[in-house]
Design a protein around this motif. Structure first.
Motif, PDB file in Angstrom:
ATOM      1  N   ALA A  37      22.294  49.264 104.970  1.00 24.79           N
ATOM      2  CA  ALA A  37      20.943  48.742 104.723  1.00 24.79           C
ATOM      3  C   ALA A  37      20.673  48.627 103.229  1.00 24.79           C
ATOM      4  O   ALA A  37      20.040  47.662 102.778  1.00 24.79           O
ATOM      5  CB  ALA A  37      19.907  49.645 105.383  1.00 24.79           C
ATOM      6  N   ALA A  38      21.144  49.577 102.448  1.00 25.81           N
ATOM      7  CA  ALA A  38      20.951  49.531 100.999  1.00 25.81           C
ATOM      8  C   ALA A  38      21.689  48.338 100.390  1.00 25.81           C
ATOM      9  O   ALA A  38      21.138  47.623  99.544  1.00 25.81           O
ATOM     10  CB  ALA A  38      21.417  50.838 100.358  1.00 25.81           C
ATOM     11  N   VAL A  39      22.908  48.098 100.845  1.00 25.00           N
ATOM     12  CA  VAL A  39      23.666  46.938 100.361  1.00 25.00           C
ATOM     13  C   VAL A  39      22.942  45.651 100.731  1.00 25.00           C
ATOM     14  O   VAL A  39      22.777  44.745  99.902  1.00 25.00           O
ATOM     15  CB  VAL A  39      25.114  46.948 100.903  1.00 25.00           C
ATOM     16  N   ALA A  40      22.497  45.557 101.969  1.00 22.45           N
ATOM     17  CA  ALA A  40      21.790  44.360 102.420  1.00 22.45           C
ATOM     18  C   ALA A  40      20.523  44.127 101.596  1.00 22.45           C
ATOM     19  O   ALA A  40      20.214  42.985 101.226  1.00 22.45           O
ATOM     20  CB  ALA A  40      21.450  44.468 103.905  1.00 22.45           C
ATOM     21  N   GLN A  41      19.803  45.201 101.271  1.00 15.66           N
ATOM     22  CA  GLN A  41      18.574  45.064 100.489  1.00 15.66           C
ATOM     23  C   GLN A  41      18.867  44.586  99.074  1.00 15.66           C
ATOM     24  O   GLN A  41      18.155  43.741  98.539  1.00 15.66           O
ATOM     25  CB  GLN A  41      17.798  46.390 100.451  1.00 15.66           C
ATOM     26  N   VAL A  42      19.907  45.119  98.473  1.00 18.61           N
ATOM     27  CA  VAL A  42      20.289  44.692  97.122  1.00 18.61           C
ATOM     28  C   VAL A  42      20.586  43.189  97.124  1.00 18.61           C
ATOM     29  O   VAL A  42      20.152  42.461  96.223  1.00 18.61           O
ATOM     30  CB  VAL A  42      21.509  45.500  96.624  1.00 18.61           C
ATOM     31  N   ARG A  44      19.434  40.974  99.324  1.00 24.12           N
ATOM     32  CA  ARG A  44      18.152  40.274  99.545  1.00 24.12           C
ATOM     33  C   ARG A  44      17.329  40.219  98.262  1.00 24.12           C
ATOM     34  O   ARG A  44      16.611  39.255  98.017  1.00 24.12           O
ATOM     35  CB  ARG A  44      17.342  40.965 100.642  1.00 24.12           C
ATOM     36  N   ASP A  45      17.443  41.265  97.443  1.00 25.88           N
ATOM     37  CA  ASP A  45      16.715  41.312  96.172  1.00 25.88           C
ATOM     38  C   ASP A  45      17.316  40.387  95.119  1.00 25.88           C
ATOM     39  O   ASP A  45      16.773  40.272  94.025  1.00 25.88           O
ATOM     40  CB  ASP A  45      16.673  42.749  95.637  1.00 25.88           C
ATOM     41  N   GLY A  46      18.432  39.761  95.450  1.00 27.25           N
ATOM     42  CA  GLY A  46      18.998  38.748  94.562  1.00 27.25           C
ATOM     43  C   GLY A  46      20.048  39.220  93.579  1.00 27.25           C
ATOM     44  O   GLY A  46      20.467  38.455  92.724  1.00 27.25           O
ATOM     45  N   TYR A  47      20.478  40.457  93.672  1.00 25.10           N
ATOM     46  CA  TYR A  47      21.511  40.954  92.771  1.00 25.10           C
ATOM     47  C   TYR A  47      22.860  40.342  93.140  1.00 25.10           C
ATOM     48  O   TYR A  47      23.218  40.291  94.312  1.00 25.10           O
ATOM     49  CB  TYR A  47      21.621  42.476  92.859  1.00 25.10           C
ATOM     50  N   ARG A  48      23.611  39.900  92.130  1.00 25.40           N
ATOM     51  CA  ARG A  48      24.932  39.318  92.354  1.00 25.40           C
ATOM     52  C   ARG A  48      25.851  39.662  91.192  1.00 25.40           C
ATOM     53  O   ARG A  48      25.455  39.573  90.032  1.00 25.40           O
ATOM     54  CB  ARG A  48      24.876  37.792  92.480  1.00 25.40           C
ATOM     55  N   THR A  49      27.075  40.026  91.515  1.00 25.29           N
ATOM     56  CA  THR A  49      28.113  40.195  90.506  1.00 25.29           C
ATOM     57  C   THR A  49      28.684  38.817  90.187  1.00 25.29           C
ATOM     58  O   THR A  49      28.448  37.857  90.927  1.00 25.29           O
ATOM     59  CB  THR A  49      29.200  41.156  91.006  1.00 25.29           C
ATOM     60  N   ALA A  67      24.367  51.040  90.904  1.00 26.28           N
ATOM     61  CA  ALA A  67      23.122  51.779  90.687  1.00 26.28           C
ATOM     62  C   ALA A  67      21.995  51.225  91.555  1.00 26.28           C
ATOM     63  O   ALA A  67      21.171  51.992  92.071  1.00 26.28           O
ATOM     64  CB  ALA A  67      22.728  51.725  89.220  1.00 26.28           C
ATOM     65  N   ALA A  68      21.962  49.917  91.740  1.00 31.91           N
ATOM     66  CA  ALA A  68      20.937  49.299  92.589  1.00 31.91           C
ATOM     67  C   ALA A  68      21.089  49.751  94.041  1.00 31.91           C
ATOM     68  O   ALA A  68      20.095  50.032  94.714  1.00 31.91           O
ATOM     69  CB  ALA A  68      21.010  47.776  92.492  1.00 31.91           C
ATOM     70  N   VAL A  69      22.314  49.868  94.513  1.00 34.55           N
ATOM     71  CA  VAL A  69      22.547  50.349  95.881  1.00 34.55           C
ATOM     72  C   VAL A  69      22.099  51.814  95.990  1.00 34.55           C
ATOM     73  O   VAL A  69      21.389  52.177  96.937  1.00 34.55           O
ATOM     74  CB  VAL A  69      24.029  50.197  96.298  1.00 34.55           C
ATOM     75  N   VAL A  70      22.480  52.622  95.026  1.00 32.47           N
ATOM     76  CA  VAL A  70      22.086  54.039  95.043  1.00 32.47           C
ATOM     77  C   VAL A  70      20.565  54.169  95.025  1.00 32.47           C
ATOM     78  O   VAL A  70      19.991  54.975  95.765  1.00 32.47           O
ATOM     79  CB  VAL A  70      22.717  54.795  93.849  1.00 32.47           C
ATOM     80  N   GLU A  71      19.906  53.375  94.208  1.00 29.50           N
ATOM     81  CA  GLU A  71      18.441  53.408  94.136  1.00 29.50           C
ATOM     82  C   GLU A  71      17.816  53.110  95.498  1.00 29.50           C
ATOM     83  O   GLU A  71      16.892  53.782  95.925  1.00 29.50           O
ATOM     84  CB  GLU A  71      17.945  52.399  93.100  1.00 29.50           C
ATOM     85  N   ARG A  72      18.351  52.128  96.175  1.00 26.57           N
ATOM     86  CA  ARG A  72      17.802  51.763  97.480  1.00 26.57           C
ATOM     87  C   ARG A  72      18.135  52.793  98.561  1.00 26.57           C
ATOM     88  O   ARG A  72      17.427  52.926  99.527  1.00 26.57           O
ATOM     89  CB  ARG A  72      18.254  50.381  97.872  1.00 26.57           C
ATOM     90  N   MET A  73      19.195  53.532  98.366  1.00 24.62           N
ATOM     91  CA  MET A  73      19.501  54.632  99.297  1.00 24.62           C
ATOM     92  C   MET A  73      18.390  55.688  99.232  1.00 24.62           C
ATOM     93  O   MET A  73      18.054  56.277 100.240  1.00 24.62           O
ATOM     94  CB  MET A  73      20.840  55.288  98.938  1.00 24.62           C
TER      95      MET A  73
END
Length: 76
Positions: A37-42, A44-49, A67-73
């Motif tokens: 779910a955290a990966v999916a949210q990141v 959806r939030d538009g983050y891309r490598t 860090a964005a994934v960890v934050e959403r966790m």
């Protein structure tokens, strides 16, 4: 090796592999769902490598993506 040290790798496959480990090897389905779910949210939030960046998304490096994934966790 061609991108080593450039903060350009995409960590999402490794993070999702950890979710598989949690689900299938450690019997922690709830934790796996939280990671996924955290990966999916990141995303959806538009983050891309750099390898998956598209117009209208935010280009980030490996560290910022992780860090964005960890934050959403922490928000779950």
């Amino acid at each position: 090796p061609d991108i080593a040290g450039q903060d350009a790798a995409n960590p999402l496959a490794t993070i999702l592999s950890a979710a598989l480990l949690l689900r299938y090897s450690l019997g922690q389905a709830e934790a796996a769902v939280a990671v996924e779910a955290a990966v999916a949210q990141v995303l959806r939030d538009g983050y891309r490598t750099p390898d998956i960046v598209q117009p209208g998304t935010r280009r980030v490096g490996c560290r910022e993506m992780g860090a964005a994934v960890v934050e959403r966790m922490g928000k779950g």
